[in-house]
Design an enzyme around this catalytic site. Structure first.
Site, mmCIF file in Angstrom:
data_model
loop_
_atom_site.group_PDB
_atom_site.id
_atom_site.type_symbol
_atom_site.label_atom_id
_atom_site.label_comp_id
_atom_site.label_asym_id
_atom_site.label_seq_id
_atom_site.Cartn_x
_atom_site.Cartn_y
_atom_site.Cartn_z
ATOM 1 N N GLY A 71 0.819 -1.207 0.000
ATOM 2 C CA GLY A 71 0.000 0.000 0.000
ATOM 3 C C GLY A 71 0.853 1.258 0.000
ATOM 4 O O GLY A 71 0.534 2.247 -0.671
ATOM 5 N N ASN A 150 -7.492 3.920 9.589
ATOM 6 C CA ASN A 150 -6.996 2.680 10.173
ATOM 7 C C ASN A 150 -7.113 2.637 11.686
ATOM 8 O O ASN A 150 -7.181 1.578 12.270
ATOM 9 C CB ASN A 150 -5.536 2.447 9.766
ATOM 10 N N GLN A 178 -7.580 0.276 4.118
ATOM 11 C CA GLN A 178 -8.425 -0.324 5.168
ATOM 12 C C GLN A 178 -9.833 -0.640 4.679
ATOM 13 O O GLN A 178 -10.590 -1.316 5.375
ATOM 14 C CB GLN A 178 -8.520 0.610 6.377
ATOM 15 N N SER A 198 -3.858 -2.746 -0.224
ATOM 16 C CA SER A 198 -2.779 -3.612 0.242
ATOM 17 C C SER A 198 -3.325 -5.004 0.544
ATOM 18 O O SER A 198 -4.324 -5.138 1.264
ATOM 19 C CB SER A 198 -2.182 -3.001 1.509
ATOM 20 N N GLY A 199 -2.646 -6.029 0.016
ATOM 21 C CA GLY A 199 -3.141 -7.391 0.158
ATOM 22 C C GLY A 199 -3.276 -7.884 1.588
ATOM 23 O O GLY A 199 -4.219 -8.585 1.928
ATOM 24 N N HIS A 200 -2.344 -7.458 2.456
ATOM 25 C CA HIS A 200 -2.317 -8.096 3.783
ATOM 26 C C HIS A 200 -3.434 -7.631 4.700
ATOM 27 O O HIS A 200 -3.582 -8.135 5.811
ATOM 28 C CB HIS A 200 -0.941 -7.964 4.439
ATOM 29 N N THR A 236 10.146 -7.644 -12.099
ATOM 30 C CA THR A 236 9.483 -8.923 -12.383
ATOM 31 C C THR A 236 8.351 -9.145 -11.389
ATOM 32 O O THR A 236 8.532 -8.953 -10.182
ATOM 33 C CB THR A 236 10.513 -10.080 -12.322
ATOM 34 N N CYS A 324 2.292 1.106 12.671
ATOM 35 C CA CYS A 324 3.483 1.797 12.178
ATOM 36 C C CYS A 324 3.970 2.840 13.164
ATOM 37 O O CYS A 324 5.127 3.227 13.133
ATOM 38 C CB CYS A 324 3.180 2.452 10.841
HETATM 39 N N1 PLP Z 1 -2.574 3.083 4.391
HETATM 40 C C1 PLP Z 1 -3.289 2.663 5.426
HETATM 41 C C2 PLP Z 1 -4.594 3.338 5.747
HETATM 42 C C3 PLP Z 1 -2.850 1.595 6.209
HETATM 43 O O1 PLP Z 1 -3.569 1.197 7.260
HETATM 44 C C4 PLP Z 1 -1.619 0.985 5.880
HETATM 45 C C5 PLP Z 1 -1.082 -0.118 6.721
HETATM 46 O O2 PLP Z 1 -1.381 -0.215 7.883
HETATM 47 C C6 PLP Z 1 -0.919 1.444 4.765
HETATM 48 C C7 PLP Z 1 -1.409 2.512 4.039
HETATM 49 C C8 PLP Z 1 0.382 0.836 4.359
HETATM 50 O O3 PLP Z 1 0.167 -0.392 3.699
HETATM 51 P P1 PLP Z 1 1.395 -1.396 3.529
HETATM 52 O O4 PLP Z 1 1.662 -1.964 4.877
HETATM 53 O O5 PLP Z 1 0.922 -2.435 2.562
HETATM 54 O O6 PLP Z 1 2.516 -0.593 2.983
#
Ligand code: PLP
Length: 395
Positions: A71, A150, A178, A198-200, A236, A324
């Site tokens: 993301g 988030n 989110q 973002s996949g996770h 790749t 983060c």
């Molecule tokens: N944006 C938001 C709102 C998020 O919650 C997050 C991750 O917590 C990100 C961006 C960043 O995504 P990634 O961890 O895939 O870089």
């Protein structure tokens, strides 16, 4: 002791179907999708199928989907492209409550001489559309506003805000990291120029993302090199993860509606149970417009970190802010933007569920969190003073 995981806004578990879909591309099917031979070609087809699945979830065209590494990369690339394709425009609009993947990038561009408007929020974390309308100008290169927050889960009026930008001819990006998989998003109906995900956060692995770029929106690649992703993102392709994300997108499309209801029911039970059992606590954010899986609660006179540590010992995973920023002792910038005093922001807990949480887990947390808060308060001198009427605590 079984782990009870209520930190799904930080990351989610990989779904078994996703893992299964990925496995052949980690073992036998290791060809390069760009190769001319049949061995690579079948891998290339799997990438395109994943692109179609992702596009279907978003109501987009497959050509509008660019696979990225996360993301954060998608956010960086969106801002980069908007600024590079419109060098005459020198203004960015975003909000005070964005993830650092946007906020820190905006601050970087500010240091390069751009004007950056950070929209504020009210005491429920809501944006003011009049303030936004007043900020839009002919000089605005990009608006970037998160689809959902988030930390407190607020869902912003993205369709309306994208329309307002479009009326002014301004590009509109949304960080939907989110929201995708939790909110129904139809890019056919929303004039969003670019979207990051973002996949996770939706049961795919960490390290795979998407940048959606609407057809007709000019794009300059952030990562230059080979011709992958139709020249829009070199490198790749991370085939197993792309395939996994495609499967996660398909699962989200199939189950989102029923899961939203089920998850919201558990979240509400949890939230109401905690508010009823624990004196002097309150919800952070906007309960009227929220992700179905998120609650963020402020407990007076307790350190959120202390609650987290005790819950951790009980096998319960939660968060006191965004993953983060945890690790630093700074209070959450989102809760400060909402106007919470430092000590209240410090005493806040984010609980974020997924469709995998079970009712018994919520019952367990409803037993444990009140015990933990009561114990910590019994050790807090401020709380003792408060109980004996010596001090008054203002929220
Ligand atoms: N944006 C938001 C709102 C998020 O919650 C997050 C991750 O917590 C990100 C961006 C960043 O995504 P990634 O961890 O895939 O870089």
């Amino acid at each position: 002791m079984k782990t009870i995981y209520l930190d799904n806004n930080a990351t989610t578990a990989v779904a078994p179907e996703v893992r299964e879909a990925m496995l052949p591309y980690l073992t036998d099917l290791y060809g390069n999708p760009s190769s001319m031979h049949t061995f690579g070609g079948q891998v290339g087809r799997a990438v395109e199928e994943a692109r179609e699945r992702m596009a279907a979830l978003l109501g987009a065209h497959p050509d509008e989907i660019i696979f990225t590494s996360c993301g954060s990369e998608s956010d960086n690339a969106a801002i980069w492209s908007a600024l590079q394709t419109q060098p005459e425009k020198r203004h960015l609009i975003t909000t005070r409550v964005e993830h650092p993947a946007i906020l820190n990038v905006a601050q970087y561009w500010e240091r390069q001489g751009y004007r950056v408007t950070l929209l504020g929020v009210d005491n429920k974390g809501r944006l003011d559309l009049d303030e936004y309308a007043a900020a839009l100008s002919d000089d605005t290169a990009l608006v970037s506003i998160m689809y959902a927050n988030n930390e407190v889960g607020n869902v912003f009026p993205i369709s309306r805000m994208a329309e307002m930008a479009a009326e002014k001819g301004v590009l509109f990006h949304t960080d939907a990291v989110q929201a995708v998989g939790k909110e129904a998003i139809d890019l056919g109906k929303q004039p969003i120029s670019m979207l990051s995900l973002s996949g996770h956060k939706l049961h795919a692995p960490k390290g795979i993302g998407v940048l959606y770029v609407r057809k007709g929106v000019r794009f300059r690649p952030f990562l230059r090199g080979g011709h992958q992703e139709r020249g829009r993102r070199a490198g790749t392709e991370n085939v197993p993860y792309i395939v996994g994300l495609g499967m996660a997108a398909q699962l989200a499309g199939q189950h989102m509606q029923e899961e939203r209801t089920q998850v919201a029911r558990l979240r509400d039970k949890l939230e109401q149970g905690l508010l009823a059992a624990i004196p002097d606590c309150m919800v952070n954010g906007d309960p009227e417009n929220r992700l179905p899986n998120t609650t963020n609660i402020a407990f007076k006179n307790v350190e959120g970190e202390a609650i987290l540590l005790m819950l951790d010992q009980l096998g319960i995973c939660a968060s006191s802010g965004s993953a983060c920023t945890s690790g630093s002792l700074d209070p959450s910038h989102v809760l400060l933007a909402i106007g919470r005093p430092h000590e209240v922001a410090h005493g806040s807990l984010r609980l974020s569920l997924s469709e995998w949480n079970q009712p018994w887990e919520i019952d367990h947390i409803l037993r444990e969190v009140p015990r933990v808060v009561a114990y910590l308060r019994s050790m807090s001198p401020v709380w003792k003073d408060l109980e004996s009427g010596k001090k008054q605590f203002m929220l």
